[in-house]
Design an enzyme around this catalytic site. Structure first.
Site, PDB file in Angstrom:
ATOM      1  N   THR A   1     -12.643  18.113   6.732  1.00 29.57           N
ATOM      2  CA  THR A   1     -13.028  18.254   8.138  1.00 29.57           C
ATOM      3  C   THR A   1     -12.032  19.202   8.800  1.00 29.57           C
ATOM      4  O   THR A   1     -10.861  19.223   8.431  1.00 29.57           O
ATOM      5  CB  THR A   1     -12.929  16.866   8.817  1.00 29.57           C
ATOM      6  OG1 THR A   1     -13.949  16.054   8.277  1.00 29.57           O
ATOM      7  CG2 THR A   1     -13.070  16.947  10.331  1.00 29.57           C
TER       8      THR A   1
ATOM      9  N   ARG B   1     -26.170   8.838   8.606  1.00 30.21           N
ATOM     10  CA  ARG B   1     -24.852   8.326   9.014  1.00 30.21           C
ATOM     11  C   ARG B   1     -24.121   9.367   9.884  1.00 30.21           C
ATOM     12  O   ARG B   1     -24.143  10.561   9.601  1.00 30.21           O
ATOM     13  CB  ARG B   1     -24.035   8.019   7.752  1.00 30.21           C
ATOM     14  CG  ARG B   1     -22.595   7.571   8.010  1.00 30.21           C
ATOM     15  CD  ARG B   1     -21.616   8.706   7.855  1.00 30.21           C
ATOM     16  NE  ARG B   1     -20.223   8.262   7.910  1.00 30.21           N
ATOM     17  CZ  ARG B   1     -19.190   9.062   8.086  1.00 30.21           C
ATOM     18  NH1 ARG B   1     -19.372  10.349   8.197  1.00 30.21           N
ATOM     19  NH2 ARG B   1     -17.967   8.594   8.121  1.00 30.21           N
TER      20      ARG B   1
ATOM     21  N   GLY C   1     -20.264  10.073  11.614  1.00 29.35           N
ATOM     22  CA  GLY C   1     -18.860   9.628  11.596  1.00 29.35           C
ATOM     23  C   GLY C   1     -18.192   9.765  12.959  1.00 29.35           C
ATOM     24  O   GLY C   1     -18.860   9.810  13.995  1.00 29.35           O
ATOM     25  N   ASP C   2     -16.879   9.848  12.928  1.00 31.79           N
ATOM     26  CA  ASP C   2     -16.107   9.901  14.170  1.00 31.79           C
ATOM     27  C   ASP C   2     -16.045  11.290  14.796  1.00 31.79           C
ATOM     28  O   ASP C   2     -15.822  11.424  16.006  1.00 31.79           O
ATOM     29  CB  ASP C   2     -14.669   9.429  13.906  1.00 31.79           C
ATOM     30  CG  ASP C   2     -13.974  10.320  12.863  1.00 31.79           C
ATOM     31  OD1 ASP C   2     -14.625  10.657  11.851  1.00 31.79           O
ATOM     32  OD2 ASP C   2     -12.802  10.672  13.063  1.00 31.79           O
TER      33      ASP C   2
ATOM     34  N   THR D   1      -9.132  13.353  11.569  1.00 31.09           N
ATOM     35  CA  THR D   1      -9.834  13.499  10.287  1.00 31.09           C
ATOM     36  C   THR D   1      -9.513  12.299   9.417  1.00 31.09           C
ATOM     37  O   THR D   1      -8.390  11.793   9.442  1.00 31.09           O
ATOM     38  CB  THR D   1      -9.429  14.796   9.565  1.00 31.09           C
ATOM     39  OG1 THR D   1     -10.032  14.797   8.264  1.00 31.09           O
ATOM     40  CG2 THR D   1      -7.915  14.944   9.402  1.00 31.09           C
ATOM     41  N   GLY D   2     -10.501  11.840   8.677  1.00 33.92           N
ATOM     42  CA  GLY D   2     -10.256  10.685   7.817  1.00 33.92           C
ATOM     43  C   GLY D   2     -11.522   9.869   7.676  1.00 33.92           C
ATOM     44  O   GLY D   2     -12.626  10.370   7.929  1.00 33.92           O
TER      45      GLY D   2
ATOM     46  N   GLY E   1     -14.178   8.040   8.771  1.00 30.35           N
ATOM     47  CA  GLY E   1     -14.725   7.996  10.118  1.00 30.35           C
ATOM     48  C   GLY E   1     -15.001   6.612  10.679  1.00 30.35           C
ATOM     49  O   GLY E   1     -14.775   6.358  11.866  1.00 30.35           O
TER      50      GLY E   1
END
Ligand code: ASP
Length: 343
Positions: A208, A236, A238-239, A259-260, A262
């Protein structure tokens, strides 16, 4: 007479020194920080060529934003143009080179926030906008909404003249192979937690991109762009496109891009939580970032990192993973590029 001359010369010199110091102090502070994803990054898994390629593109990207800021441009423009470089590079999980869904399609997410106005825009699950970060900015500037998704978001971007590409443009060999690998792990009933301990899978999943900047006018901005997680299903999200989770900016506090994993970043409302700790508890950016990444995300079992910059140009690059592709340039033009946590 000689004495008077020396005294005069001395006074002149001291005066010059002082005015030089004042000039330096009053020079506006600005700065920029970027990330290209966090995860299990081990030196043993990285070839010298890959290491060099990542450092090169991180340098190229951040220099684009830095020169905008140096010439007095806005943090918004710096964030957008810097992210374009990373979205256009196949090395990152954003734009070209994004990870694939379980259906072997592309679904891109991005968001942007302006710290001066607190305006924000986001898109989720787009398949055709070449630069999703620009679509997020268009949502902010040209629609009455904050977040658009799916085909409607693609349509909106096209309507506003953003570059449209066939989905195939985003596909790379590397991501096709990693989807196969992740699907095999799933067939072997490896849980997501187990997969998150497999360096290969995690490294394929990550990448990301994000950028935060403080411009010479004192305005902060943050942006994040991603393909999400390999093998994601059921649309889906994510964050990254969620304001407050993956992205947040507020001139009163800081600008953050995350980043990671989510799901954990959404549950910890990471980006806003860092800002809130600064605003309500008076923490510094580094301390606030440490607390949220280690004591919230980490405590829940999630992993990842953030980059941040505050209204004075202080920065944070915090992670609970073994690495995060990242770079920073301050007002003086000093460049830092790092990959591993222990650098
Ligand atoms: N945070 C992104 C997501 O969960 C993935 C990543 O940053 O690696 O969609």
């Amino acid at each position: 007479m000689k004495k008077i001359y020396y005294l005069f010369a001395l006074l002149l010199l001291t005066g010059c020194k002082e005015s030089a110091e004042i000039k330096e102090d009053s020079a506006p502070t600005f700065g920029i920080v970027i990330h290209g994803g966090a995860g299990t990054l081990l030196r043993s898994e990285m070839t010298a060529e890959m290491d060099a390629a990542y450092r090169k593109i991180l340098t190229q990207a951040i220099q684009v934003g830095y020169s905008i800021l140096k010439q007095g441009g806005t943090s918004q423009e710096a964030v957008e143009k810097t992210i374009h470089v990373m979205e256009d590079s196949p090395l990152f999980n954003a734009g070209k080179g994004a990870v694939l869904t379980a259906d072997e399609t592309i679904e891109l997410d991005a968001s942007f926030m302006n710290g001066e106005t607190l305006d924000a825009g986001a898109i989720a699950g787009v398949k055709h906008v070449k630069n999703p970060i620009s679509a997020a900015i268009a949502v902010m500037e040209k629609s009455p909404h904050v977040m658009l998704s799916g085909a409607g978001a693609d349509q909106f971007a096209q309507l506003h003249g953003l570059e449209w590409v066939p989905s195939e443009y985003f596909f790379t060999e590397r991501r096709i192979n990693s989807l196969k690998r992740v699907k095999e792990a799933e067939l072997n009933r490896q849980s997501l937690i187990e997969q998150s301990k497999d360096p290969f899978i995690v490294q394929q999943r990550m990448g990301t991109v994000g950028c935060v900047a403080l411009d010479q006018h004192g305005n902060l901005a943050a942006g994040t762009s991603t393909g999400g997680m390999t093998n994601k299903k059921w649309n889906r999200i994510g964050d990254a496109p969620i304001i407050g989770a993956g992205t947040y900016a507020n001139n009163a506090t800081c600008a953050i891009s995350a980043t990671g994993w989510g799901e954990f970043f959404i549950r910890s409302v990471v980006a806003h939580d860092i800002s809130a700790l600064m605003e309500y508890k008076g923490l510094g950016i580094e301390q606030a970032a440490y607390q949220v990444i280690h004591e919230k995300v980490g405590a829940l079992g999630g992993d990842g990192g953030i980059i941040g910059i505050d209204s004075k140009g202080n920065i944070a690059m915090e992670m609970n993973t073994t690495g995060m592709y990242r770079a920073h340039i301050n007002s003086q033009g000093e460049l830092t590029v790092k990959i591993y946590k222990d650098e």
